[in-house]
Design an enzyme around this catalytic site. Structure first.
Site, PDB file in Angstrom:
ATOM      1  N   GLU A 118      10.167  -3.164   1.181  1.00  0.00           N
ATOM      2  CA  GLU A 118      11.154  -4.193   0.845  1.00  0.00           C
ATOM      3  C   GLU A 118      12.568  -3.748   1.193  1.00  0.00           C
ATOM      4  O   GLU A 118      13.364  -4.540   1.691  1.00  0.00           O
ATOM      5  CB  GLU A 118      11.070  -4.565  -0.640  1.00  0.00           C
ATOM      6  CG  GLU A 118       9.813  -5.344  -1.018  1.00  0.00           C
ATOM      7  CD  GLU A 118       9.688  -6.668  -0.272  1.00  0.00           C
ATOM      8  OE1 GLU A 118      10.698  -7.182   0.236  1.00  0.00           O
ATOM      9  OE2 GLU A 118       8.559  -7.177  -0.185  1.00  0.00           O
ATOM     10  N   TYR A 129      16.507 -10.120  -5.332  1.00  0.00           N
ATOM     11  CA  TYR A 129      15.381 -10.395  -4.437  1.00  0.00           C
ATOM     12  C   TYR A 129      14.351  -9.264  -4.479  1.00  0.00           C
ATOM     13  O   TYR A 129      13.158  -9.490  -4.704  1.00  0.00           O
ATOM     14  CB  TYR A 129      15.847 -10.616  -2.980  1.00  0.00           C
ATOM     15  CG  TYR A 129      14.671 -10.427  -2.070  1.00  0.00           C
ATOM     16  CD1 TYR A 129      13.703 -11.418  -1.979  1.00  0.00           C
ATOM     17  CD2 TYR A 129      14.439  -9.212  -1.414  1.00  0.00           C
ATOM     18  CE1 TYR A 129      12.540 -11.227  -1.241  1.00  0.00           C
ATOM     19  CE2 TYR A 129      13.293  -9.007  -0.679  1.00  0.00           C
ATOM     20  CZ  TYR A 129      12.354 -10.014  -0.595  1.00  0.00           C
ATOM     21  OH  TYR A 129      11.194  -9.799   0.104  1.00  0.00           O
ATOM     22  N   ASP A 156      14.575 -15.037  -0.659  1.00  0.00           N
ATOM     23  CA  ASP A 156      15.263 -14.457   0.493  1.00  0.00           C
ATOM     24  C   ASP A 156      15.636 -15.581   1.461  1.00  0.00           C
ATOM     25  O   ASP A 156      15.502 -16.759   1.126  1.00  0.00           O
ATOM     26  CB  ASP A 156      14.377 -13.413   1.172  1.00  0.00           C
ATOM     27  CG  ASP A 156      13.236 -14.057   1.923  1.00  0.00           C
ATOM     28  OD1 ASP A 156      12.881 -15.219   1.585  1.00  0.00           O
ATOM     29  OD2 ASP A 156      12.708 -13.446   2.846  1.00  0.00           O
TER      30      ASP A 156
END
Length: 349
Positions: A33, A116, A134
């Site tokens: 991520e 996020y 996102d």
DNA sequence: CAAACGTGGTA
DNA sequence: TTACCAAGTTT
């Protein structure tokens, strides 16, 4: 079928096989991520693979030096991600005994992890019901519902958060989050989306109203400033000089040649009259053996005009202790900005 | 909150 | 060649 059901069914059949989708280890999910923040999968995947090879466990990452982490990150951009990742790994090792935190708030409090990323990790690794939002999600939700609120204002973001929470699959939040992002990445793309093959095309408001190309709405974009860099590629016997960039500016932690920055483009003949030049060489008169411009380097908010100046110095000469005297053959061991790397590849490889 | 923070792909 | 913008966060 409703939005959520159609989407998940589509994802189960059609999703891409990506390395971080073969695990639910929060360390790997976290790593992927962070690498993928503002970064395309095509660009980030190789970095992910190299990172898990070099640092198979969180402890391996925490035990590395920051310079080593930055070197692996070299070329990926947004280098604070690498420094924060490394800092957070050490923090988890020390404060949580190496056990990755398993609540949204604890994950969110990690350096380099915002809303996020915290939602993504919480949902994918721990199946917690948090909607990850996102750029893909903004686009999909904006088009599907026709919501034309700007996605880069506080008010607009709040509206999209409500939408995202509304559609979230409480039972399978990890799959759901990845499904929305996957749809945005491969079907509901910014330009020329593949609406014919979209699982949501029977109820997409923007498709019905022909407003696909106008959504999502964004307000602003920052203007690019110009900067003018003069790098000094010094030869002193088999050595050269470099230094490490400090905080408060771009490329924090990366290495580069001694740099004289000017507020405008000036000639080399003017540059050698500059105070920084005389301070740097303190009495010695260096021999300029050549110089070259390189193509303008674009950052999201900067245009950097750069010249590399080749200089010969006596072997025994030293610059101030701000600069490291290193063997030229070792230059590729240091993490450098792309701009510098390109020059080095041409010059030294 | 606006601006800073990288790099590369696409049209 | 300019402009957009990509699995955003920090200050």
């Amino acid at each position: 079928m409703d939005f959520t059901t159609s989407l998940i069914k589509w994802y189960e059949n059609d999703h891409r096989l990506l390395p971080w989708r073969e695990t639910s280890d929060p360390y790997f999910i976290w790593l992927s991520e962070v690498i993928l923040q503002q970064t395309r999968i095509d660009q980030g995947t190789n970095y992910y693979i190299r990172f898990i090879e070099h640092f198979p466990t969180l402890k391996d990452l925490a035990s590395a030096s920051e310079d080593e982490v930055l070197k692996l990150w070299q070329g990926l951009g947004y280098y604070s991600r690498a420094r924060n990742l490394h800092f957070a790994a050490k923090f988890i090792l020390n404060s949580y005994n190496g056990q990755f935190p398993d609540t949204y708030d604890a994950i969110l409090s990690l350096k380099g992890v915002g809303e996020y990323t915290a939602s993504a990790i919480a949902s994918i690794a721990f199946n917690l019901p948090y909607a990850a939002i996102d750029g893909n999600v903004y686009r999909v939700l904006s088009r599907f519902t026709g919501l034309d609120a700007p996605i880069d204002t506080g008010e607009g973001k709040k509206m999209f958060r409500e939408l995202a929470n509304h559609f979230l699959d409480q039972k399978n939040p990890g799959i759901y989050n990845q499904a929305v992002m996957e749809l945005g990445a491969v079907v509901c793309t910014p330009q020329s989306p593949d609406c014919k093959n979209c699982p949501l095309n029977d109820s997409c408001v923007a498709l019905r109203d022909k407003t696909i190309s106008m959504l999502p709405v964004k307000i602003g974009r920052t203007v690019q400033r110009n900067r003018y860099f003069n790098y000094l590629d010094i030869t002193s016997g088999s050595h050269t000089f470099i230094h490490q960039r400090k905080g408060g500016d771009i490329w924090h932690g990366l290495f580069e040649f001694p740099l004289i920055e000017t507020v405008a483009e000036i000639g080399v003949d003017e540059l050698i009259l500059n105070k920084e030049w005389s301070d740097l060489f303190d009495g010695i008169k260096p021999v300029i053996t050549g110089w070259e411009r390189v193509p303008v380097h674009l950052l999201s908010h900067l245009k950097i005009y750069t010249r590399f100046i080749r200089i010969d110095l006596p072997e025994e000469f030293d610059l101030s202790e701000k600069y490291r005297k290193v063997l030229k053959k070792d230059i590729f061991k240091f993490a450098v900005p792309r701009l510098v790397e390109r020059y080095l590849i041409n010059r030294y490889e």
